[in-house]
Write a protein that holds these residues in place. Structure first.
Motif, PDB file in Angstrom:
ATOM      1  N   LEU A 191       0.815  -1.218   0.000  1.00  0.00           N
ATOM      2  CA  LEU A 191       0.000   0.000   0.000  1.00  0.00           C
ATOM      3  C   LEU A 191       0.849   1.270   0.000  1.00  0.00           C
ATOM      4  O   LEU A 191       0.351   2.367  -0.247  1.00  0.00           O
ATOM      5  N   LEU A 192       2.144   1.114   0.273  1.00  0.00           N
ATOM      6  CA  LEU A 192       3.046   2.268   0.273  1.00  0.00           C
ATOM      7  C   LEU A 192       3.441   2.709  -1.137  1.00  0.00           C
ATOM      8  O   LEU A 192       4.120   3.734  -1.289  1.00  0.00           O
ATOM      9  N   LEU A 193       3.041   1.952  -2.150  1.00  0.00           N
ATOM     10  CA  LEU A 193       3.476   2.257  -3.517  1.00  0.00           C
ATOM     11  C   LEU A 193       3.270   3.721  -3.925  1.00  0.00           C
ATOM     12  O   LEU A 193       4.224   4.360  -4.408  1.00  0.00           O
ATOM     13  N   PRO A 194       2.074   4.308  -3.783  1.00  0.00           N
ATOM     14  CA  PRO A 194       1.917   5.712  -4.199  1.00  0.00           C
ATOM     15  C   PRO A 194       2.810   6.660  -3.408  1.00  0.00           C
ATOM     16  O   PRO A 194       3.341   7.632  -3.965  1.00  0.00           O
ATOM     17  N   ILE A 195       2.983   6.389  -2.109  1.00  0.00           N
ATOM     18  CA  ILE A 195       3.791   7.267  -1.268  1.00  0.00           C
ATOM     19  C   ILE A 195       5.260   7.199  -1.672  1.00  0.00           C
ATOM     20  O   ILE A 195       5.928   8.232  -1.841  1.00  0.00           O
ATOM     21  N   VAL A 196       5.770   5.990  -1.839  1.00  0.00           N
ATOM     22  CA  VAL A 196       7.174   5.817  -2.232  1.00  0.00           C
ATOM     23  C   VAL A 196       7.420   6.422  -3.613  1.00  0.00           C
ATOM     24  O   VAL A 196       8.458   7.053  -3.861  1.00  0.00           O
ATOM     25  N   PHE A 197       6.465   6.254  -4.503  1.00  0.00           N
ATOM     26  CA  PHE A 197       6.612   6.816  -5.848  1.00  0.00           C
ATOM     27  C   PHE A 197       6.733   8.339  -5.790  1.00  0.00           C
ATOM     28  O   PHE A 197       7.612   8.941  -6.434  1.00  0.00           O
ATOM     29  N   GLN A 238       7.316  10.398  -3.027  1.00  0.00           N
ATOM     30  CA  GLN A 238       8.305  10.980  -2.113  1.00  0.00           C
ATOM     31  C   GLN A 238       9.741  10.515  -2.380  1.00  0.00           C
ATOM     32  O   GLN A 238      10.679  11.172  -1.933  1.00  0.00           O
ATOM     33  N   VAL A 239       9.892   9.410  -3.096  1.00  0.00           N
ATOM     34  CA  VAL A 239      11.242   8.876  -3.319  1.00  0.00           C
ATOM     35  C   VAL A 239      11.563   8.755  -4.808  1.00  0.00           C
ATOM     36  O   VAL A 239      12.528   9.348  -5.299  1.00  0.00           O
ATOM     37  N   ALA A 240      10.753   7.979  -5.534  1.00  0.00           N
ATOM     38  CA  ALA A 240      11.080   7.676  -6.931  1.00  0.00           C
ATOM     39  C   ALA A 240      11.087   8.927  -7.810  1.00  0.00           C
ATOM     40  O   ALA A 240      12.037   9.154  -8.575  1.00  0.00           O
ATOM     41  N   LEU A 241      10.030   9.744  -7.719  1.00  0.00           N
ATOM     42  CA  LEU A 241       9.946  10.922  -8.576  1.00  0.00           C
ATOM     43  C   LEU A 241      11.078  11.918  -8.335  1.00  0.00           C
ATOM     44  O   LEU A 241      11.729  12.351  -9.296  1.00  0.00           O
ATOM     45  N   PRO A 242      11.345  12.315  -7.078  1.00  0.00           N
ATOM     46  CA  PRO A 242      12.464  13.237  -6.855  1.00  0.00           C
ATOM     47  C   PRO A 242      13.800  12.658  -7.311  1.00  0.00           C
ATOM     48  O   PRO A 242      14.651  13.397  -7.824  1.00  0.00           O
ATOM     49  N   LEU A 243      13.992  11.355  -7.134  1.00  0.00           N
ATOM     50  CA  LEU A 243      15.236  10.739  -7.587  1.00  0.00           C
ATOM     51  C   LEU A 243      15.341  10.768  -9.104  1.00  0.00           C
ATOM     52  O   LEU A 243      16.416  11.018  -9.663  1.00  0.00           O
ATOM     53  N   LEU A 244      14.235  10.511  -9.797  1.00  0.00           N
ATOM     54  CA  LEU A 244      14.237  10.603 -11.248  1.00  0.00           C
ATOM     55  C   LEU A 244      14.564  12.027 -11.705  1.00  0.00           C
ATOM     56  O   LEU A 244      15.309  12.227 -12.671  1.00  0.00           O
ATOM     57  N   LEU A 303      -3.214   4.146   4.018  1.00  0.00           N
ATOM     58  CA  LEU A 303      -4.228   4.617   3.077  1.00  0.00           C
ATOM     59  C   LEU A 303      -4.580   6.089   3.311  1.00  0.00           C
ATOM     60  O   LEU A 303      -4.818   6.831   2.350  1.00  0.00           O
ATOM     61  N   ILE A 304      -4.609   6.505   4.564  1.00  0.00           N
ATOM     62  CA  ILE A 304      -4.872   7.925   4.862  1.00  0.00           C
ATOM     63  C   ILE A 304      -3.781   8.791   4.244  1.00  0.00           C
ATOM     64  O   ILE A 304      -4.056   9.825   3.615  1.00  0.00           O
ATOM     65  N   ALA A 305      -2.512   8.362   4.419  1.00  0.00           N
ATOM     66  CA  ALA A 305      -1.401   9.126   3.853  1.00  0.00           C
ATOM     67  C   ALA A 305      -1.476   9.149   2.328  1.00  0.00           C
ATOM     68  O   ALA A 305      -1.279  10.200   1.693  1.00  0.00           O
ATOM     69  N   SER A 306      -1.767   8.000   1.714  1.00  0.00           N
ATOM     70  CA  SER A 306      -1.870   7.939   0.257  1.00  0.00           C
ATOM     71  C   SER A 306      -3.010   8.813  -0.247  1.00  0.00           C
ATOM     72  O   SER A 306      -2.859   9.566  -1.221  1.00  0.00           O
ATOM     73  N   ALA A 307      -4.160   8.703   0.405  1.00  0.00           N
ATOM     74  CA  ALA A 307      -5.313   9.503  -0.009  1.00  0.00           C
ATOM     75  C   ALA A 307      -5.041  10.992   0.162  1.00  0.00           C
ATOM     76  O   ALA A 307      -5.504  11.811  -0.638  1.00  0.00           O
ATOM     77  N   SER A 308      -4.272  11.356   1.185  1.00  0.00           N
ATOM     78  CA  SER A 308      -3.917  12.764   1.392  1.00  0.00           C
ATOM     79  C   SER A 308      -3.092  13.289   0.226  1.00  0.00           C
ATOM     80  O   SER A 308      -3.308  14.412  -0.255  1.00  0.00           O
ATOM     81  N   LEU A 309      -2.115  12.498  -0.226  1.00  0.00           N
ATOM     82  CA  LEU A 309      -1.300  12.915  -1.360  1.00  0.00           C
ATOM     83  C   LEU A 309      -2.123  12.978  -2.638  1.00  0.00           C
ATOM     84  O   LEU A 309      -1.973  13.907  -3.447  1.00  0.00           O
ATOM     85  N   LEU A 310      -3.024  12.003  -2.825  1.00  0.00           N
ATOM     86  CA  LEU A 310      -3.921  12.054  -3.975  1.00  0.00           C
ATOM     87  C   LEU A 310      -4.794  13.306  -3.926  1.00  0.00           C
ATOM     88  O   LEU A 310      -5.043  13.953  -4.947  1.00  0.00           O
ATOM     89  N   PHE A 370       7.635  17.796  -3.966  1.00  0.00           N
ATOM     90  CA  PHE A 370       7.486  16.797  -2.912  1.00  0.00           C
ATOM     91  C   PHE A 370       8.629  16.842  -1.908  1.00  0.00           C
ATOM     92  O   PHE A 370       8.418  16.638  -0.712  1.00  0.00           O
ATOM     93  N   TRP A 371       9.840  17.143  -2.362  1.00  0.00           N
ATOM     94  CA  TRP A 371      10.915  17.345  -1.395  1.00  0.00           C
ATOM     95  C   TRP A 371      10.833  18.737  -0.780  1.00  0.00           C
ATOM     96  O   TRP A 371      11.210  18.944   0.367  1.00  0.00           O
ATOM     97  N   ALA A 372      10.336  19.713  -1.530  1.00  0.00           N
ATOM     98  CA  ALA A 372      10.183  21.058  -0.976  1.00  0.00           C
ATOM     99  C   ALA A 372       9.182  21.062   0.179  1.00  0.00           C
ATOM    100  O   ALA A 372       9.376  21.762   1.181  1.00  0.00           O
ATOM    101  N   ILE A 373       8.114  20.271   0.057  1.00  0.00           N
ATOM    102  CA  ILE A 373       7.132  20.185   1.146  1.00  0.00           C
ATOM    103  C   ILE A 373       7.781  19.613   2.394  1.00  0.00           C
ATOM    104  O   ILE A 373       7.536  20.086   3.513  1.00  0.00           O
ATOM    105  N   ALA A 374       8.620  18.585   2.215  1.00  0.00           N
ATOM    106  CA  ALA A 374       9.336  18.030   3.365  1.00  0.00           C
ATOM    107  C   ALA A 374      10.212  19.100   4.018  1.00  0.00           C
ATOM    108  O   ALA A 374      10.334  19.155   5.245  1.00  0.00           O
TER     109      ALA A 374
END
Length: 355
Positions: free
Chosen positions: A42-48, A50-56, A114-121, A326-330
């Motif tokens: 269920l972490l897939l959207p969050i990892v994508f 917060q991690v994958a996109l900024p790294l790309l 799911l709450i965290a994922s839905a928040s990002l969505l 996404f990193w700026a928000i952090a």
């Protein structure tokens, strides 16, 4: 961590631009895969996000800085681009309602994810809503009304068009963050301040002609109807899930609003503010982060030209964020870190006093 300087490259084809504009929909595929796999999947959207996109962004160094004219798009391209935001709105709302109605399928840890994922969505949903509220089609306006009501921000269009676009970069705008103002002070100022300003604007517009003409009253009744309907279909736990994700989505939204004009105040001479220019908004063209957020990083050009997301241009004179959103928000959630990185980039003489 800053992206490597982009290498000079030829303009990408329009078809690639259109394809990457659809990137937000990949989140629903990841959410579905997470639900199918369960547990940590269920972490897939969050990892994508917060991690994958900024790294790309960092690895490729690509920048979303190409110029496109509307004449370059075929009618099919334009249809896809217009339905892009409408479908995101529908998929997002349907996903949250389904999750709220299906909580008994998940354990406590999974519900938290799911709450965290839905928040990002929902945070990206605000980007879609922003595009829709500027749209001219009746369908766009109907969709943005449904979406902003679902996001518990029905006055989004009211505050954005009648206040923010007029007063951005001044002390009359609740959505402009002052230099050295923390995100937490900003949130407690902007959310009630925006609501109060909308009530005042509507009171002046109605001028005693009747409560039923006041949009804010209609919006309030709509929020009550929404919560009642959610309670009936998902029960108290589902309603609490919805409200928890709305809180997270608003934190994402207000973090983006905070970033976009932080410390970039318009100068006032003889009682008049200077015209809004590219120097009054922070831009970010980090490629993947840009496309996943409906290109909200082209914010300076949006204030100047108010064009659809797929036609926004880069502005050479706009100050640039060192990372995507996404990193700026952090960063903004840790105010000392944010100030350490961003304050040196500001023109201190033009900054407003701190809160």
């Amino acid at each position: 961590m800053e992206s490597p300087a982009p290498e000079s490259q030829t303009k990408p084809p329009v078809s690639r631009h259109v394809l990457f504009c659809l990137l937000p929909h990949s989140l629903f595929v990841m959410l579905a895969l997470g639900v199918w796999g369960g547990g940590w999947w269920l972490l897939l959207p969050i990892v994508f996000l917060q991690v994958a996109l900024p790294l790309l962004d960092w690895i490729t160094g690509w920048q979303d800085d190409a110029h496109f004219d509307k004449s370059e798009f075929t009618p099919a391209h334009l249809a896809v681009l217009h339905w892009n935001t409408r479908l995101y709105a529908l998929f997002y709302m349907a996903s949250v309602v389904w999750m709220a109605m299906s909580l008994d399928r998940f354990n406590a840890m999974e519900i938290g994810i799911l709450i965290a994922s839905a928040s990002l969505l929902g945070g990206i949903g605000f980007g879609a809503a922003h595009e829709l509220l500027h749209g001219k089609d009746a369908l766009d306006q109907i969709t943005q009304r449904l979406l902003t009501t679902f996001l518990f921000y029905p006055h989004y269009k009211l505050i954005h068009i009648r206040s923010h676009h007029v007063h951005a970069g001044t002390d009359q705008d609740e959505n402009t963050a002052w230099m050295n103002e923390s995100i937490y002070s900003y949130i407690f100022r902007t959310i009630p301040g925006s609501m109060i300003r909308c009530w005042k604007m509507e009171a002046r517009r109605c001028n005693g002609e009747g409560l039923l003409k006041n949009k804010m009253l209609i919006y309030a009744l709509g929020q009550v109807a929404l919560l009642t309907g959610l309670f009936l279909v998902s029960g108290p736990n589902g309603t609490l899930f919805y409200l928890a994700h709305i809180l997270g989505a608003h934190i994402v939204l207000e973090s983006v609003n905070y970033i976009q004009h932080y410390g970039l105040m318009r100068q006032k001479t003889d009682g008049e503010y200077e015209k809004t220019g590219p120097e009054h908004s922070w831009d970010t063209y980090h490629f993947f982060s840009s496309y996943i957020t409906y290109r909200v990083g082209h914010h300076s050009y949006h204030h100047i030209a108010v064009k659809p997301y797929y036609l926004l241009d880069p502005e050479p004179e706009a100050p640039k964020l060192p990372v995507g959103y996404f990193w700026a928000i952090a960063m903004v959630l840790l105010p000392p870190w944010w100030r350490h990185v961003i304050n040196p980039k500001l023109n201190v003489a033009a900054a407003a006093p701190a809160a």
